[in-house]
Scaffold this active site. Structure first.
Site, short mmCIF file in Angstrom:
data_model
loop_
_atom_site.label_atom_id
_atom_site.label_comp_id
_atom_site.label_asym_id
_atom_site.label_seq_id
_atom_site.Cartn_x
_atom_site.Cartn_y
_atom_site.Cartn_z
N ASP A 6 22.10 42.70 43.54
CA ASP A 6 23.50 42.46 43.88
C ASP A 6 23.63 41.00 44.30
O ASP A 6 22.64 40.35 44.66
CB ASP A 6 23.91 43.40 45.01
CG ASP A 6 25.38 43.33 45.35
OD1 ASP A 6 26.18 42.95 44.47
OD2 ASP A 6 25.73 43.63 46.50
N ASP A 8 26.91 39.35 46.13
CA ASP A 8 27.62 39.19 47.40
C ASP A 8 26.94 40.01 48.50
O ASP A 8 26.81 41.23 48.39
CB ASP A 8 29.08 39.64 47.26
CG ASP A 8 29.85 38.79 46.26
OD1 ASP A 8 29.90 37.56 46.44
OD2 ASP A 8 30.41 39.35 45.29
#
Length: 252
Positions: A6, A8
């Protein structure tokens, strides 16, 4: 080994790299691991993500980026008339599959379109909400890039796509087809790319954790982004503060 990361809350918070994340990614790349960046943030294009990673010191390729905008675009057919409410990343992916993007000048212009696709949009307005609601109540399919309720800035947390989606659901009583993690469209994008030994690293149990479970891969949970209440139904292989710690633990 394959690493699904991922962005963010794992690699960065807005425009600030999380301590050790750049070094950790570069360590994986230098050792020949297959690294993929898997994000529910539909605002940036894949080229913009490559450029952003580059500014932080990570040399990535466009095909290493997978976004919820890409997943949403798989739900649209060439020639479909689509109201896209989002930023460049969403617009580019919809254009790439041949969608006819409607730019409404009045509410009448959205009556009879095929789909409303809503992503993270920092200029989201009452007019956008009205256009979406009128189109959906007139029969358009409702697609959301993701349902994440919040988004992590450098030090604060602000509303995410899920908050925008909720306003439209409130007004229409229509729930969207969600494209991003952990839902079917994003699973469909990743499954053909999976290697035998894969770990997903994310900060949200509700999205990244469930996504890893659906793919049948290991999950590394970090607390450097959005912190959610623990869900004992979601298996966690490794837990640490940061990506750097997860990498060090996994590669020992």
């Amino acid at each position: 080994m394959q690493w699904l990361l991922d962005l963010d809350g794992v690699v960065w918070r807005m425009d600030t790299p999380i301590d050790g994340s750049v070094e950790a990614v570069n360590q994986l790349l230098a050792q020949g691991h297959d690294v993929r960046f898997v994000t529910n943030n539909s605002s940036l294009s894949r080229s913009q993500y490559v450029a952003k990673l580059g500014r932080m010191g990570v040399e990535a390729q466009r095909d290493q980026i997978l976004t919820s905008a890409m997943a949403a675009a798989t739900l649209v057919k060439p020639g479909d008339r689509v109201l896209a409410i989002g930023e460049l990343g969403l617009v580019e992916e919809l254009e790439a599959v041949g969608a006819d993007l409607v730019v409404p000048r009045s509410l009448e212009d959205v009556v009879g379109i095929d789909s409303v696709v809503l992503g993270w949009y920092r200029k989201f307005s009452y007019i956008d909400m009205s256009n979406a609601c009128v189109a959906i109540l007139s029969g358009a399919r409702f697609v959301a890039t993701n349902a994440d309720p919040t988004y992590p800035l450098e030090r604060l947390v602000v509303p995410g796509t899920g908050a925008l989606v909720a306003s439209v659901v409130t007004a229409t009583s229509v729930s969207p087809t969600v494209a991003g993690k952990p839902e079917d469209p994003m699973v469909g994008l990743l499954r053909p790319l999976l290697e035998e030994h894969t770990i997903m690293v994310g900060d949200r149990l509700s999205t990244d954790g469930r996504f890893a479970a659906r793919l049948g891969v290991e999950f590394g949970l970090v607390s450097s982004g959005i912190q959610e209440a623990h869900d004992h139904e979601i298996p966690v292989s490794l837990a640490a503060h940061s990506l750097a710690e997860i990498v060090n633990m996994r590669l020992v």
